[in-house]
Design a protein around this motif. Structure first.
Motif, short mmCIF file in Angstrom:
data_model
loop_
_atom_site.label_atom_id
_atom_site.label_comp_id
_atom_site.label_asym_id
_atom_site.label_seq_id
_atom_site.Cartn_x
_atom_site.Cartn_y
_atom_site.Cartn_z
N SER A 14 42.07 35.22 38.10
CA SER A 14 42.23 36.58 38.62
C SER A 14 42.92 36.55 39.97
O SER A 14 43.14 35.50 40.56
N GLY A 15 43.25 37.76 40.45
CA GLY A 15 43.78 37.92 41.81
C GLY A 15 45.04 37.13 42.08
O GLY A 15 45.97 37.07 41.26
N LEU A 16 45.08 36.51 43.25
CA LEU A 16 46.25 35.74 43.66
C LEU A 16 46.57 34.65 42.66
O LEU A 16 47.74 34.42 42.32
N THR A 122 43.05 41.95 47.51
CA THR A 122 42.30 41.58 46.32
C THR A 122 40.85 42.03 46.47
O THR A 122 40.44 42.55 47.52
N ARG A 123 40.05 41.77 45.45
CA ARG A 123 38.64 42.15 45.52
C ARG A 123 37.91 41.36 46.60
O ARG A 123 36.94 41.84 47.18
N THR A 124 38.36 40.14 46.86
CA THR A 124 37.76 39.37 47.94
C THR A 124 38.05 40.04 49.28
O THR A 124 37.17 40.14 50.15
N VAL A 135 42.19 48.27 49.32
CA VAL A 135 42.09 47.53 48.07
C VAL A 135 41.93 48.49 46.90
O VAL A 135 42.56 48.33 45.84
N ASP A 139 44.42 48.76 43.76
CA ASP A 139 43.93 48.61 42.38
C ASP A 139 44.31 49.81 41.53
O ASP A 139 44.52 49.67 40.31
N SER A 155 50.23 43.10 47.59
CA SER A 155 49.59 42.74 46.33
C SER A 155 49.72 41.24 46.10
O SER A 155 50.55 40.57 46.75
N PRO A 156 48.94 40.67 45.17
CA PRO A 156 49.12 39.25 44.84
C PRO A 156 50.55 38.92 44.41
O PRO A 156 51.04 37.83 44.67
#
Length: 214
Positions: A14-16, A122-124, A135, A139, A155-156
């Motif tokens: 997920s994410g990056l 990101t969610r982190t 965030v 999203d 964004s990633p």
């Protein structure tokens, strides 16, 4: 750009890390995806295969070599513990020091080693003060404010082009570098180098060293 090259992306669920896996696949690389969570790893594979990539996703070096006959790129990822900023800085410093050691050692066999310090919404990042709202907007597919992007937050997918470049043959002269990337920003971090030299015929005494630093 990466036709014929094989990459492993660790922690790519997920994410990056998902962006790191997807971007090389879109420009020709065969990508081996690894994540502790098999379900999210499978989701990453689905995004790659939907874009035309190859479906191999459950092992690392041996699987890459068994399936593709070679390994060209290894992308590993260090996680961040929310709220533990001093520990995060220490970890980052240790990773950069290790990277520079590997860069020197592996230069003997023409392997380059670099570290990327990514920043993205990101969610982190949502666990950090004042970033939760940004965030949520990212999203939801809303555009990221220009000022935020200029500060290095996007964004990633904004970090992925740097990953692709470093995975390519075009970056063969780039090694031992710590590169920050995010939003509209790429920055190169300096690393220790010799800034002064003094020679003393016959060697140094304690008094002479003391005088040198006085």
């Amino acid at each position: 750009m990466l036709d014929g090259r094989v990459a492993i992306v660790a922690g790519a669920g997920s994410g990056l890390k998902r962006a790191y896996a997807h971007a090389p696949a879109t420009v020709g690389a065969a990508v081996v995806v690894h994540d502790l969570d098999a379900d999210v790893a499978a989701e990453t594979v689905d995004t790659i295969t939907a874009a035309g990539g190859s479906d191999f996703a459950d092992a690392l070096v041996r699987r890459a070599v068994d399936e593709f006959g070679r390994l060209d790129v290894m992308i590993t990822n260090a996680g961040r513990a929310p709220g533990q900023h001093p520990a995060q800085h220490r970890r980052r410093g240790a990773i950069i020091a290790m990277m520079r050691t590997w860069a020197v050692e592996l230069a003997k066999i023409d392997v380059t080693v670099n570290a990327v310090a990514p920043t993205a919404l990101t969610r982190t990042a949502a666990t950090m003060p004042r970033l939760g709202g940004l965030v949520a907007k990212a999203d939801a597919g809303e555009s990221i404010p220009e000022g935020t992007r200029r500060q290095g937050l996007g964004s990633p997918d904004d970090v992925a082009p740097l990953i692709v470049y470093l995975a390519s043959k075009d970056s063969g002269h780039v090694t031992g570098q710590a590169i920050a990337a995010g939003g509209d920003r790429i920055a190169l971090w300096t690393h220790p180098g010799e800034v002064a030299e003094q020679l003393r015929p016959g060697g140094w005494t304690i008094e002479a060293v003391s005088d040198l630093f006085a």
